[in-house]
Design an enzyme around this catalytic site. Sequence first.
Site, PDB file in Angstrom:
ATOM      1  N   GLU A 228       3.779   6.212  -2.803  1.00 47.16           N
ATOM      2  CA  GLU A 228       4.763   5.736  -1.820  1.00 47.16           C
ATOM      3  C   GLU A 228       5.961   6.663  -1.708  1.00 47.16           C
ATOM      4  O   GLU A 228       7.012   6.280  -1.183  1.00 47.16           O
ATOM      5  CB  GLU A 228       5.212   4.320  -2.179  1.00 47.16           C
TER       6      GLU A 228
ATOM      7  N   LYS B 176       3.818  -9.787   3.271  1.00 50.38           N
ATOM      8  CA  LYS B 176       3.016  -8.671   3.767  1.00 50.38           C
ATOM      9  C   LYS B 176       2.043  -9.227   4.811  1.00 50.38           C
ATOM     10  O   LYS B 176       1.146 -10.006   4.465  1.00 50.38           O
ATOM     11  CB  LYS B 176       2.201  -8.065   2.623  1.00 50.38           C
TER      12      LYS B 176
END
Length: 432
Positions: free
Chosen positions: A207, A339
Site C-alpha cells: 500500500e 469496505k
Amino acid sequence: MKSTCIKQVKARQIFDSRANPTVEVDIILESGIIGRGLVPSGASTGKFEAIELRDDDISKLSGKSVLTAVRNVNEIIAPQLIGKDVLDQAALDHLLIELDGTPNKARLGANGILGVSMAAAWAGANAENIPLYRYLGGANARMLPVPMIQIIGGGKHAGQTIDIQDYLVIPAGANSFSEAIEMVINVYHATRKVFIERGKPISVADEGGFWPTFVSNTEGLDLLVAGIEKAGYRPGEEIAIALDIASSHFYQDGQYCFALENRKMTPEEFADVLVSWVNKYPILSIEDGMAEDDWDGWKHLSAKLKSRIQLIGDDLFVTNVDRIQQGLDKDVANGVLIKPNQIGTITETLEAIEFTKNAGYLPIISARSGETEDAMIVHLAIATAAGQLKVGSVARSERTAKWNEGLRIEEQLGASGIYPGKALYRRILNTR
Ligand code: PGA
Ligand code: ZN
C-alpha cells in the site's frame, strides 16, 4: 425513454495495483453519459466477507482471472438492467441482490455486482452533472474525512516479514484536510530518513508504506514515533498513531502467535500486550486487535480499551449490519471499517454506515490493499460525513488518486468544508 435510463452495461477484466485481475464495469445511459466502476481487492480478507469470484483456472493468471464474474455481468445482470432508471440506485442494488439470490453474493460474485453498483452511482452523478459526494449525500455533504494513513506496511502486505499489518498515523490535530495530508507527507519523508539513519533498506509494501525489516513488532512503533518527531510534530498531540493488527491472520487454535518474536499468547495475554502498547505509545486507534471469531477476546480488549481509544472491527464486522449488530449486543469495539466490496453494493454500504452512526460507533471508510484509480471512496466518506478515511499510504498513484480527489473537493467546498479533527473522537472516548 428517459435520458437517465440504462442503455448498455459492459464489464471487462482489468488489473489492480498488485498486478491482479479485477472487474471494471461501464454503464451507458440513453443520453450517452457513462459511469464506470473499478473494483478493488483485498489480500488480508475476512472469512465473513462477500465472495470475490475468481476463475481458479491455474493455467490462467495463476487462477486469479475474473472472467466468470465479467460474464455474469454481461450475460445475466446486463439484460435485467437495460431500460431501468439509473437514478434509482437502491432499486438497482436490490435487483442485483435478488438476481444473485445468496446471502454472500456467491453466485454472481460480489466483484461483478459491486462494479455494476459503482458504475450506476457514477453514471447517476454524471447524468445529474453534480459531484458524486453531492449525488450520494445531498446538499449538506461537506465534512471532509480525517485521514488514517499507512507509514509502514506489514503482515500480508509485506510478505509476512512482521506480524502487525499496518502502522498508520492520524493527523487529528490538523486544521484542515489539506493540512492533514501535508503533515502526513512530512512524516512519510521524515520516517524514510529515520530508516536510512538506522541502516534499514528502503522499499515499499503493497500500500505504499515502508517495507519492514524489524526484530520485533514494537520496533515499528519506535520508528514511527521517531518519524513523527523528526517531522517536527508532537506525537499524540498533532499526530497520533493507529495500528491495524489484522490479528485474524495469526490467530490459531485459540492463541495469538507472533512469528517474528516466536511468541504464543492467550487472548487475555494478547489484550494485555495491546494495552501495554497503548500505555507506552501515543496510539489513538487499533483495528482488528482480536480475531474475527474471537468474540470473548474482543470483550476483554473492549473492557480495557473501549473508553480510551478507537477499537475498529474490520474482519470482525465486514461491513455487514448483522455482524455490527452482534458487536453492539456484545458491547465490543466502537468503530467499524467500511469496505464496499466486503458487502457488494453501494446501497448496503450506505446502510452499514448509517447503522454504525446510529449505534454511536464511528465508521471509517476504507480502500483495499489491491486498488485502482477509482476515487469513489473519498466521495463516499464525504457524502456520508463518515469522518474518517483509510487508504494505505501517501505514495503510489492508486492511493494518491483518493487523497488528491479529497484535495479537489476541499477546494470546491471552500469555506463550507468541515474538518472534524480531534472532536470526532470525543464522540466515542471518555478521556479525550
Ligand atoms: P486488505 O487489507 O485490503 O488486504 O484486506 C486492508 C485491511 O485489513 O484493512
Ligand atoms: Zn484491516
